[in-house]
Design a protein around this motif. Structure first.
Motif, PDB file in Angstrom:
ATOM      1  N   ASP A  75       0.807  -1.221   0.000  1.00 18.03           N
ATOM      2  CA  ASP A  75       0.000   0.000   0.000  1.00 18.03           C
ATOM      3  C   ASP A  75       0.840   1.271   0.000  1.00 18.03           C
ATOM      4  N   GLN A  76       2.145   1.177  -0.289  1.00 14.64           N
ATOM      5  CA  GLN A  76       2.966   2.373  -0.285  1.00 14.64           C
ATOM      6  C   GLN A  76       2.662   3.243  -1.499  1.00 14.64           C
ATOM      7  N   THR A  77       2.857   4.558  -1.336  1.00 17.36           N
ATOM      8  CA  THR A  77       2.589   5.512  -2.421  1.00 17.36           C
ATOM      9  C   THR A  77       3.861   5.967  -3.126  1.00 17.36           C
ATOM     10  N   THR A  78       5.018   5.697  -2.552  1.00 16.68           N
ATOM     11  CA  THR A  78       6.292   6.084  -3.165  1.00 16.68           C
ATOM     12  C   THR A  78       6.682   5.064  -4.228  1.00 16.68           C
ATOM     13  N   ALA A  79       6.861   5.525  -5.442  1.00 17.08           N
ATOM     14  CA  ALA A  79       7.200   4.626  -6.545  1.00 17.08           C
ATOM     15  C   ALA A  79       8.623   4.116  -6.397  1.00 17.08           C
ATOM     16  N   LEU A  80       8.841   2.858  -6.792  1.00 15.32           N
ATOM     17  CA  LEU A  80      10.192   2.294  -6.780  1.00 15.32           C
ATOM     18  C   LEU A  80      11.035   2.938  -7.881  1.00 15.32           C
ATOM     19  N   THR A  81      10.419   3.236  -8.999  1.00 17.98           N
ATOM     20  CA  THR A  81      11.059   3.937 -10.119  1.00 17.98           C
ATOM     21  C   THR A  81       9.958   4.363 -11.068  1.00 17.98           C
ATOM     22  N   THR A  82      10.328   5.073 -12.119  1.00 20.56           N
ATOM     23  CA  THR A  82       9.353   5.565 -13.099  1.00 20.56           C
ATOM     24  C   THR A  82       9.850   5.237 -14.502  1.00 20.56           C
ATOM     25  N   ILE A  83       8.928   4.819 -15.356  1.00 24.84           N
ATOM     26  CA  ILE A  83       9.240   4.525 -16.753  1.00 24.84           C
ATOM     27  C   ILE A  83       8.531   5.553 -17.629  1.00 24.84           C
ATOM     28  N   THR A  84       9.265   6.132 -18.569  1.00 26.01           N
ATOM     29  CA  THR A  84       8.706   7.151 -19.458  1.00 26.01           C
ATOM     30  C   THR A  84       8.918   6.735 -20.904  1.00 26.01           C
ATOM     31  N   ALA A  85       7.836   6.733 -21.674  1.00 23.90           N
ATOM     32  CA  ALA A  85       7.933   6.460 -23.110  1.00 23.90           C
ATOM     33  C   ALA A  85       8.380   7.730 -23.822  1.00 23.90           C
ATOM     34  N   LEU A  86       9.467   7.647 -24.609  1.00 21.00           N
ATOM     35  CA  LEU A  86      10.050   8.821 -25.245  1.00 21.00           C
ATOM     36  C   LEU A  86       9.931   8.822 -26.763  1.00 21.00           C
ATOM     37  N   ASP A  87       9.336   7.800 -27.355  1.00 22.40           N
ATOM     38  CA  ASP A  87       9.266   7.738 -28.814  1.00 22.40           C
ATOM     39  C   ASP A  87       8.372   8.818 -29.402  1.00 22.40           C
ATOM     40  N   SER A  88       7.474   9.349 -28.616  1.00 23.16           N
ATOM     41  CA  SER A  88       6.671  10.503 -29.024  1.00 23.16           C
ATOM     42  C   SER A  88       6.494  11.394 -27.802  1.00 23.16           C
ATOM     43  N   MET A  89       6.215  12.677 -28.057  1.00 28.29           N
ATOM     44  CA  MET A  89       6.163  13.635 -26.962  1.00 28.29           C
ATOM     45  C   MET A  89       5.051  14.649 -27.221  1.00 28.29           C
ATOM     46  N   TYR A  90       4.327  14.976 -26.137  1.00 29.44           N
ATOM     47  CA  TYR A  90       3.344  16.052 -26.205  1.00 29.44           C
ATOM     48  C   TYR A  90       4.036  17.378 -25.921  1.00 29.44           C
ATOM     49  N   VAL A  91       3.534  18.447 -26.546  1.00 30.47           N
ATOM     50  CA  VAL A  91       3.932  19.805 -26.209  1.00 30.47           C
ATOM     51  C   VAL A  91       2.656  20.562 -25.869  1.00 30.47           C
ATOM     52  N   ASP A  92       2.546  20.993 -24.615  1.00 23.10           N
ATOM     53  CA  ASP A  92       1.374  21.730 -24.158  1.00 23.10           C
ATOM     54  C   ASP A  92       1.629  23.220 -24.299  1.00 23.10           C
ATOM     55  N   LEU A  93       0.785  23.884 -25.093  1.00 22.14           N
ATOM     56  CA  LEU A  93       0.928  25.305 -25.391  1.00 22.14           C
ATOM     57  C   LEU A  93      -0.256  26.061 -24.802  1.00 22.14           C
ATOM     58  N   THR A  94      -0.040  27.321 -24.465  1.00 23.25           N
ATOM     59  CA  THR A  94      -1.124  28.149 -23.947  1.00 23.25           C
ATOM     60  C   THR A  94      -1.321  29.352 -24.858  1.00 23.25           C
ATOM     61  N   ARG A  95      -2.578  29.717 -25.053  1.00 24.92           N
ATOM     62  CA  ARG A  95      -2.896  30.920 -25.827  1.00 24.92           C
ATOM     63  C   ARG A  95      -4.219  31.470 -25.334  1.00 24.92           C
ATOM     64  N   SER A  96      -4.486  32.726 -25.622  1.00 26.22           N
ATOM     65  CA  SER A  96      -5.711  33.355 -25.150  1.00 26.22           C
ATOM     66  C   SER A  96      -6.913  32.753 -25.870  1.00 26.22           C
ATOM     67  N   SER A  97      -8.051  32.808 -25.198  1.00 22.91           N
ATOM     68  CA  SER A  97      -9.269  32.257 -25.792  1.00 22.91           C
ATOM     69  C   SER A  97      -9.695  33.056 -27.017  1.00 22.91           C
ATOM     70  N   VAL A  98      -9.375  34.371 -27.050  1.00 22.93           N
ATOM     71  CA  VAL A  98      -9.712  35.190 -28.226  1.00 22.93           C
ATOM     72  C   VAL A  98      -8.926  34.708 -29.443  1.00 22.93           C
ATOM     73  N   ASP A  99      -7.627  34.468 -29.248  1.00 26.38           N
ATOM     74  CA  ASP A  99      -6.815  33.969 -30.357  1.00 26.38           C
ATOM     75  C   ASP A  99      -7.272  32.590 -30.800  1.00 26.38           C
ATOM     76  N   LEU A 100      -7.771  31.800 -29.849  1.00 25.21           N
ATOM     77  CA  LEU A 100      -8.237  30.454 -30.192  1.00 25.21           C
ATOM     78  C   LEU A 100      -9.401  30.512 -31.180  1.00 25.21           C
TER      79      LEU A 100
END
Length: 379
Positions: free
Chosen positions: A190-215
Motif C-alpha cells: 500500500d505504499q505511495t512512493t514509486a520504486l522507479t518511473t518509466i517514461t515512453a520517449l518515442d513521441s512527446m506532447y507539447v502543451d501550449l497556452t494561448r488566449s481564448s480570443v486567439d483560439l
C-alpha cells in the motif's frame, strides 16, 4: 541710332521676361519608386510557448510487501513491457502457495470418496438398502465437497498471483529512471512512493497556452484549410529548430478563468529522444493559408499623427492618393493587409517624403528583395 538700338533691346528683354513667367512652361515631375501589389498564398502562423510532456509514463509500485532481494535493471536503460525489474523475497509466498496446493489436493480426494458413496446410496435406496435420508445426505456432502474444491482452487490461484508479484515487471516500454530503493529495502503493497518511473520517449506532447480570443481566430483559419490538424514547428531552448514537425492534436475543453487562456496539445515524433519531459520550447503553429492575401512592403506603410497606418498609392492618372490601411501581421519585410489596399495598387516605397496627396508624379517600378510568404507573428 542709339535710341533705336535701346528700344530693340528693351523689347527683347520684355519678351524674355514673358517667356520665363509663362504658365505654359512644363515643370519636371517628381520621380517615385512604386511596387505593384499582387495577391498570393499566405500561411498564417503564431508563436506560442509551452513545455514538453511525456505521452506515456508509469510509476512502478509493489503489489505485495517484502524485502527487495535484487534489482534487475540499470538506471537509464530502455526496458520492455513485462521485463523483470525487482525481485522480492518469495519465501513466504512460496510457502503459502504450496499450502494452498496441498489443501486443494485434500479437497479433491474428499470429493472422490464422498461422491462415490453418494452414487452407491442412490442405487441402494431403490432396493431399500439405505434410507432416503441417508442417500440425500450423501448427495449433499458430495456437493459441498465440490464447492470446497472450487474454493481451494481459488485460494491456490490467489497464492499463485501473489507469488508472481514478488517479481516486479515493467508495466510499459520506455526509459527507466532512478531507483528509489536498493536490495535489502522493505516495501509494502500500500505504499505511495514509486520504486522507479518509466517514461515512453518515442513521441512527446507539447502543451501550449494561448488566449481564448486567439483560439477563436485559430479555429476559423483551421476550418478554412479543411484540415483536422495543424502543423507545429518547435524551437528548442538552445535556439535550434527541432527537425520533426508535429501536429496539433487537441484543445482543452475549458478556459482558465484566472488567465483567460486555453491549453493546446501538439504531438511530436521523438525517435532520437531529443525531447525530454519538462523542456521549455517555442512553437510556431501554422494556423491556415489565405489564398489571395495582399502583402505590402513595410516601407510603404507610414503612420499619421493619430497613429493610423496609411499608404501612398499612385492612381491611374499618376496622381498620389493617401489611403488608410489595416495591417494584421508581418511576413519578412512585408505587412499583411486586412483592408485599404488591393491587388494592382501601386504603392510608393521610395520618395514618399517628396510628394503629397493630389500631386502628379512619375512612377518607376522598383524591385525589392524577395519576401517571405509566411507570417512571423501578429502585428
Amino acid at each position: 541710332m542709339p535710341l533705336r538700338i535701346l528700344c530693340i533691346l528693351t523689347l527683347i528683354g520684355l519678351s524674355g521676361c514673358h517667356d520665363a513667367n509663362s504658365p505654359d512652361k512644363k515643370t519636371a515631375l517628381v520621380q517615385v519608386g512604386v511596387v505593384t501589389l499582387k495577391s498570393q498564398p499566405f500561411t498564417y502562423t503564431s508563436d506560442l510557448t509551452g513545455r514538453t510532456t511525456a505521452t506515456l509514463t508509469s510509476s512502478v509500485l509493489p503489489q505485495v510487501g517484502g524485502i527487495i532481494q535484487r534489482r534487475l535493471f540499470k538506471e537509464g536503460d530502455e526496458v520492455k513491457a513485462g521485463q523483470p525489474l525487482y525481485q522480492i523475497d518469495p519465501s513466504s509466498f512460496k510457502a503459502t502457495y504450496d499450502q494452498a496446493a496441498a489443501t486443494l489436493q485434500s479437497a479433491k480426494a474428499l470429493v472422490i470418496a464422498d461422491c462415490q458413496q453418494a452414487r452407491r446410496y442412490s442405487i441402494l435406496v431403490k432396493e431399500q438398502g439405505v434410507s432416503q435420508q441417508n442417500a440425500d445426505n450423501a448427495t449433499a456432502t458430495c456437493g459441498e465437497d465440490r464447492a470446497s474444491v472450487a474454493e481451494k482452487a481459488a485460494a491456490l490461484e490467489s497464492a499463485k498471483i501473489n507469488l508472481g508479484w514478488t517479481r516486479i515487471t515493467a508495466p510499459i516500454s520506455g526509459r527507466i529512471g532512478i531507483s528509489t530503493v536498493t536490495p535489502g529495502a522493505l516495501v509494502t503493497a500500500d505504499q505511495t512512493t514509486a520504486l522507479t518511473t518509466i517514461t515512453a520517449l518515442d513521441s512527446m506532447y507539447v502543451d501550449l497556452t494561448r488566449s481564448s480570443v486567439d483560439l477563436l481566430q485559430l479555429r476559423k483559419r483551421a476550418l478554412a484549410t479543411n484540415s483536422s490538424t495543424l502543423d507545429v514547428t518547435l524551437t528548442l531552448e538552445d535556439g535550434s529548430v527541432y527537425p520533426e514537425k508535429g501536429k496539433l492534436e487537441l484543445t482543452e475543453v475549458s478556459v482558465d478563468e484566472a488567465t483567460g487562456s486555453v491549453t493546446l496539445r501538439a504531438l511530436f515524433p521523438n525517435g532520437q529522444h531529443i525531447l525530454l519531459p519538462g523542456m521549455f520550447v517555442h512553437a510556431s503553429v501554422d494556423e491556415g493559408v489565405i489564398e489571395n492575401a495582399i502583402l505590402a512592403p513595410q516601407q510603404a506603410i507610414t503612420r499619421d499623427p493619430k497613429g493610423n497606418a496609411t499608404a501612398m498609392v499612385v492612381d491611374a492618372n499618376n496622381k498620389v492618393v493617401v489611403r488608410n490601411v489595416i495591417t494584421s501581421a508581418t511576413s519578412g519585410e512585408d505587412y499583411l493587409i486586412v483592408s485599404g489596399l488591393q491587388a494592382g495598387d501601386r504603392v510608393i516605397v521610395e520618395g514618399t517624403t517628396k510628394v503629397s496627396a493630389g500631386e502628379v508624379v512619375k512612377p518607376v517600378e522598383t524591385r525589392l528583395s524577395a519576401t517571405s510568404s509566411t507570417t512571423q507573428g501578429a502585428a
